[in-house]
Scaffold this active site. Structure first.
Site, PDB file in Angstrom:
ATOM      1  N   LEU A 129       0.860  -1.175   0.000  1.00 24.36           N
ATOM      2  CA  LEU A 129       0.000   0.000   0.000  1.00 24.36           C
ATOM      3  C   LEU A 129       0.898   1.227   0.000  1.00 24.36           C
ATOM      4  CD1 LEU A 129      -2.621  -0.948   2.758  1.00 24.36           C
ATOM      5  CD2 LEU A 129      -3.001  -0.961   0.286  1.00 24.36           C
ATOM      6  N   ASP A 130       0.432   2.317  -0.609  1.00 29.83           N
ATOM      7  CA  ASP A 130       1.186   3.557  -0.540  1.00 29.83           C
ATOM      8  C   ASP A 130       1.416   3.939   0.919  1.00 29.83           C
ATOM      9  OD1 ASP A 130       1.134   3.760  -3.294  1.00 29.83           O
ATOM     10  OD2 ASP A 130      -0.634   5.063  -3.321  1.00 29.83           O
ATOM     11  N   ARG A 131       2.483   4.654   1.172  1.00 30.11           N
ATOM     12  CA  ARG A 131       2.837   5.040   2.539  1.00 30.11           C
ATOM     13  C   ARG A 131       1.656   5.695   3.266  1.00 30.11           C
ATOM     14  NH1 ARG A 131       4.331  10.055   4.527  1.00 30.11           N
ATOM     15  NH2 ARG A 131       5.456  10.019   6.515  1.00 30.11           N
ATOM     16  N   THR A 133      -1.568   5.548   2.494  1.00 25.24           N
ATOM     17  CA  THR A 133      -2.816   4.784   2.412  1.00 25.24           C
ATOM     18  C   THR A 133      -2.829   3.759   3.537  1.00 25.24           C
ATOM     19  OG1 THR A 133      -2.986   5.054   0.011  1.00 25.24           O
ATOM     20  CG2 THR A 133      -4.199   3.223   0.994  1.00 25.24           C
ATOM     21  N   ARG A 228      -6.122   6.400  -7.031  1.00 30.04           N
ATOM     22  CA  ARG A 228      -5.853   7.842  -7.007  1.00 30.04           C
ATOM     23  C   ARG A 228      -5.875   8.421  -8.418  1.00 30.04           C
ATOM     24  NH1 ARG A 228      -0.350   7.989  -3.737  1.00 30.04           N
ATOM     25  NH2 ARG A 228      -0.632  10.257  -3.937  1.00 30.04           N
TER      26      ARG A 228
END
Length: 297
Positions: A129-131, A133, A228
């Site tokens: 997961l993105d940092r 998120t 996103r």
């Protein structure tokens, strides 16, 4: 490495990167961003103008796993897998451009067996997961389990759903975004690019209020920044998104309001079907309350 240096002339902090032993300004700027450079004992910005008598302390941190006890909720664990609810502001793993702590650092602190398939920098990490998120992440404890889970992701049998808070009001309750994604001209951004990798996102509107929408998003592909990029492309940019959001957010947040709340998969050893859910963190709920949503997640 710590350095204490006093300056006699006025000069932008980031212009001194060579004097501090950094090979590039960008590398030094990242150290500043992550609070590893202090001016007179306080965190600062790269454009700070040094003054006579200023004292700098540089605690240079190299990218790479560093065991760290982080507060990460475990939703399930057995001899083969761990399922966590990743907090925001914690990366899934480190990189050459990221010096903060990650899930990998926490895993190393806990100890125990982890898969090695993804390399020494990413033990146990099957997907990411993105940092900024938050939400559900599966960790593999050995290579066979890792490879079996990876096959499920590649076959697109793993189901993932996300909550997103976005600007705008859709005309339909349910809609689909099917647009190819690839690296854009900006090296840190993805975009809708003809000839890019196929990407499909299904969006369900949970609630709309004051020109803000709360979505339940189902992704059929796992492209970088997919939700996103797709929501921004559909004119529903996520609140707080620094890359794909609006330039001036009316709602102030420290991150994009995106949370992975549901995942389903087949346990690679027992064959049991797992359906896991994770509640959004406090900052997500606070943003919902600021907007005035009635929905309770």
């Amino acid at each position: 490495m710590k350095l204490k240096i006093s300056f006699d002339d006025e000069k932008r902090l980031d212009n001194n990167y060579k004097e501090f032993g950094f090979s590039s300004r960008s590398e030094f700027t990242k150290q500043i961003k992550f609070g590893n450079v202090l001016v007179n004992g306080e965190k600062t910005k790269s454009n700070y103008k040094l003054r006579a008598g200023d004292e700098l302390v540089i605690n240079r941190v190299e990218a790479g796993p560093r065991p760290k006890n982080l507060d990460i909720p475990i939703l399930y664990e057995d001899d083969y897998i761990i399922v966590i609810n990743k907090p925001p502001f914690v990366a899934s793993h480190g990189s050459k451009s990221y010096y903060g702590y990650s899930v990998v650092d926490w895993l190393l602190y806990r100890g125990g067996s982890l898969s090695t398939v993804a390399g020494p920098e990413r033990p146990g990490i099957v997907h990411r997961l993105d940092r900024d998120t938050s939400g559900l992440l599966i960790i593999a404890k050995n290579d066979d389990v890792h490879l079996a889970l990876k096959k499920q992701f590649q076959a697109r049998t793993v189901k993932k759903r996300y909550y997103a808070i976005s600007y705008g009001s859709p005309r339909e309750v349910d809609f689909e975004i099917d647009a190819p994604i690839a690296r854009s001209n900006n090296p840190i951004k993805m975009g809708i690019v003809e000839g890019g990798r196929d990407a499909k996102t299904i969006v369900h509107l949970i609630e709309n209020k004051n020109n803000y929408s709360l979505f339940d998003v189902n992704i059929f592909t796992g492209r970088t920044h997919q939700i996103r990029v797709h929501l921004s492309y559909a004119n529903f940019p996520i609140v707080g998104d620094p890359l794909y959001g609006v330039k001036k957010d009316k709602i102030k947040t420290d991150r994009q309001m995106l949370h992975s709340h549901y995942i389903s998969f087949i346990h690679p050893v027992t064959g049991e079907e797992f359906q896991m859910e994770a509640s959004p963190p406090e900052d997500f709920i606070d943003t919902m309350n600021k907007i005035g949503f009635d929905t309770i997640l």
